[in-house]
Write a protein that holds these residues in place. Structure first.
Motif, mmCIF file in Angstrom:
data_model
loop_
_atom_site.group_PDB
_atom_site.id
_atom_site.type_symbol
_atom_site.label_atom_id
_atom_site.label_comp_id
_atom_site.label_asym_id
_atom_site.label_seq_id
_atom_site.Cartn_x
_atom_site.Cartn_y
_atom_site.Cartn_z
ATOM 1 N N ASP A 396 -26.844 30.967 14.555
ATOM 2 C CA ASP A 396 -28.180 30.533 13.812
ATOM 3 C C ASP A 396 -27.929 29.949 12.557
ATOM 4 O OD1 ASP A 396 -29.627 30.619 16.138
ATOM 5 O OD2 ASP A 396 -30.646 32.286 15.617
ATOM 6 N N ARG A 397 -26.708 30.671 11.753
ATOM 7 C CA ARG A 397 -26.539 30.002 10.530
ATOM 8 C C ARG A 397 -25.419 29.002 10.286
ATOM 9 N NH1 ARG A 397 -25.264 35.459 7.158
ATOM 10 N NH2 ARG A 397 -24.993 33.997 5.668
ATOM 11 N N VAL A 398 -25.005 28.574 11.503
ATOM 12 C CA VAL A 398 -24.060 27.492 11.391
ATOM 13 C C VAL A 398 -24.896 26.174 11.729
ATOM 14 C CG1 VAL A 398 -22.045 26.310 12.831
ATOM 15 C CG2 VAL A 398 -22.298 28.605 12.788
ATOM 16 N N ILE A 399 -24.860 25.326 10.831
ATOM 17 C CA ILE A 399 -25.656 24.113 10.816
ATOM 18 C C ILE A 399 -25.072 23.037 11.807
ATOM 19 C CG2 ILE A 399 -26.346 22.225 9.430
ATOM 20 C CD1 ILE A 399 -26.311 23.758 6.850
ATOM 21 N N TYR A 404 -32.656 17.171 17.125
ATOM 22 C CA TYR A 404 -33.313 18.504 17.724
ATOM 23 C C TYR A 404 -34.621 18.137 18.129
ATOM 24 C CZ TYR A 404 -34.793 23.268 17.979
ATOM 25 O OH TYR A 404 -35.539 24.470 18.398
ATOM 26 N N GLY A 405 -35.295 18.662 19.060
ATOM 27 C CA GLY A 405 -36.652 18.505 19.629
ATOM 28 C C GLY A 405 -37.205 19.825 20.032
ATOM 29 N N GLN A 420 -38.464 26.323 8.705
ATOM 30 C CA GLN A 420 -37.313 27.153 9.263
ATOM 31 C C GLN A 420 -36.050 26.397 10.053
ATOM 32 O OE1 GLN A 420 -40.361 29.486 11.462
ATOM 33 N NE2 GLN A 420 -39.603 31.451 10.170
ATOM 34 N N ILE A 421 -36.632 25.548 10.842
ATOM 35 C CA ILE A 421 -35.749 24.751 11.696
ATOM 36 C C ILE A 421 -34.830 24.154 11.146
ATOM 37 C CG2 ILE A 421 -35.854 23.079 13.588
ATOM 38 C CD1 ILE A 421 -38.674 24.126 14.624
ATOM 39 N N TYR A 425 -31.134 22.828 11.897
ATOM 40 C CA TYR A 425 -31.195 21.727 12.677
ATOM 41 C C TYR A 425 -31.773 20.589 11.734
ATOM 42 C CZ TYR A 425 -29.638 23.858 17.264
ATOM 43 O OH TYR A 425 -28.999 24.237 18.056
ATOM 44 N N PRO A 426 -31.051 20.266 10.505
ATOM 45 C CA PRO A 426 -31.678 19.446 9.873
ATOM 46 C C PRO A 426 -32.142 17.840 10.380
ATOM 47 C CG PRO A 426 -29.347 19.278 9.076
ATOM 48 C CD PRO A 426 -29.458 20.499 10.331
ATOM 49 N N ASN A 427 -31.470 17.829 11.554
ATOM 50 C CA ASN A 427 -31.842 16.543 12.213
ATOM 51 C C ASN A 427 -33.026 16.622 13.100
ATOM 52 O OD1 ASN A 427 -31.674 13.746 12.717
ATOM 53 N ND2 ASN A 427 -29.846 13.989 14.007
ATOM 54 N N LEU A 428 -33.769 17.438 12.757
ATOM 55 C CA LEU A 428 -35.163 17.595 13.564
ATOM 56 C C LEU A 428 -35.698 16.132 13.682
ATOM 57 C CD1 LEU A 428 -37.153 19.609 14.765
ATOM 58 C CD2 LEU A 428 -38.162 19.789 12.554
#
Length: 464
Positions: A396-399, A404-405, A420-421, A425-428
């Protein structure tokens, strides 16, 4: 410089070092750990194993021997201790009177029609193949060749969890098939596997197979089917496995869509605490109630996660107790379908089970576990995901920059918000909220889930 000043500098340095260490240990992102993408999970010595890479057609069969045994079990005259007179509900667990009704339906209505239910299971094309020592079962709905000439085709891997099965997705896949016929521009080829140790997929014979290792098996499955790139959709353990796929193999992922978007890192919990103090800056006003604080949620966690603790520590004990035991299996699994759909259903004498599900669908899911005797192997995923070795992977700490949806359904077991997300997942690309739907969204509201998947796909591929 005075002695006191030097001492202060030393103290400040120590505090700074401790803060830095704390940040590194609990808040910073971490690198992707190394995995063996061909790790052997089968029986016996790997040196004597040669993988059969062929894909074999498979039929689900309700074997006469198993059905006859089930009939005998269901015909047993067992007297259950009644529920309390002042609590004729699910508050103490499964209501005995409701269990009698379910057993009667299973015995007198469902079993006489078992050939019909077998045909229902076989309406899709089922296959098996051998991967990393395990026989993996899946059904695969391809797009007819005639459509491929005029449409872009995207594969999608759909993943179940516990106590679900591939049965959860039948109605959803029928909607995909209808969409594929009617949409002019694009279509989806759907792959729905039984997770290793669930249903008709073989269980690992070696310990240590956590969600990330299952993700590797399923990525190898998709490559074998000829899909170098694909969508992933998952809830429950399917969401954990899907996240591992989108983390370890992001180059293979068009996008990852989840209907259980939860992140339990220290950083995520701190952000929830901050957000609860200033909710208007972090939550959409209409959905404040989706995000109880840790303290607000603690009583529910204590009350509703007893099964998790048991399965994470002694999975074989509960697994043995439920094996070849339709009474226990029904009570144990269907209780989760009650509270997982709406926590308030525990106040009802029937657990609200048929408010959103047909009895046939619920028993179909039980049959997956009973026919394959897979309850013991299925619950081991909890223990494997909770070992020190597995938790040290800290995925969960690996970017991941995979698109992501998230679809947040009100009565699911947890939710994460965008702040948080985006740590993970910066590409939310997509986050939606739905009321009056719970944990088993694919079975409860397949049209809603399908629509959300399509909306996510349109945002990730810019198709219309």
């Amino acid at each position: 410089m005075g002695l006191l000043w030097k001492a202060n500098l030393v103290v400040i340095g120590i505090i700074a070092a401790l803060c830095h260490r704390f940040y590194i240990n609990y808040f910073s992102s971490v690198d992707l750990p190394n995995f063996n993408y061909n790790e052997y999970w089968g029986k016996g010595d790997e040196n004597f194993y040669k993988e059969d890479t062929s894909i074999k057609q498979f039929k689900i069969v309700f074997e006469d021997k198993v059905i006859n045994d089930l009939k005998q079990q269901l015909n047993r005259d067992i007297e259950f201790l009644p529920s309390y007179e002042d609590h004729p509900s699910f508050q103490y667990g499964f209501n005995a009177a409701k269990l009698k009704d379910i057993i009667k339906y299973w015995r007198d209505d469902y079993i006489p029609r078992y050939k019909e239910r077998q045909d229902f299971f076989n309406q899709f094309q089922h296959f098996t193949t051998q991967i990393q020592g395990l026989k993996i079962h899946f059904f695969h709905e391809k797009v007819p060749e005639i459509y491929k000439k005029s449409k872009k085709v995207y594969p999608i891997l759909i993943l179940h969890g516990w106590p679900g099965s591939v049965r959860e997705f039948y109605e959803l896949v029928l909607i995909f098939k209808k969409f594929n016929r009617e949409n002019k521009d694009y279509a989806f080829e759907v792959v729905v596997p039984s997770l290793p140790g669930f249903g008709w997929s073989e269980a690992a014979s070696k310990s240590g197979m956590g969600p990330a290792h299952i993700a590797i098996v399923l990525r190898n499955l998709m490559l074998r089917l000829g899909y170098e790139k694909f969508y992933v959709q998952g809830g429950d353990w399917g969401s954990v496995i899907g996240s591992a796929l989108a983390t370890i193999f992001k180059e293979n992922i068009y996008g990852y869509h989840s209907n259980l978007c939860t992140f339990g890192t220290t950083k995520a919990n701190l952000k929830l605490t901050i957000a609860k103090l200033f909710p208007k800056y972090f939550f959409e006003e209409d959905f404040y109630d989706f995000y109880p604080s840790i303290l607000e949620n603690l009583p529910t966690l204590i009350e509703e996660t007893g099964y998790f603790h048991l399965q994470a520590t002694k999975p074989d004990t509960i697994g043995i107790a439920l094996s070849h035991n339709p009474f226990g299996l029904a009570a144990y699994i269907l209780e989760k379908f009650s509270t997982g759909t709406n926590m308030l259903f525990k106040n009802l004498p029937d657990g609200g089970l048929t408010k959103h599900f047909t009895m046939d669908a619920l028993i179909d899911n039980l049959m997956v576990y009973y026919l394959t005797n897979s309850i013991q192997s299925s619950v081991r995923i909890y223990a494997e995901a909770m070992t020190d070795k597995y938790r040290a992977l800290d995925l969960d700490r690996v970017i991941s920059d995979a698109p992501y949806g998230c679809a947040s359904f009100q009565h699911d077991i947890g939710h994460s918000f965008d702040w948080q997300i985006k740590d993970k997942y910066p590409n939310l690309k997509h986050h939606t909220y739905y009321r009056n739907i719970g944990h088993f969204a694919a079975l409860q509201a397949p049209e809603v889930l399908f629509k959300d998947i399509i909306e996510f796909a349109q945002k990730t591929l810019e198709i219309s």
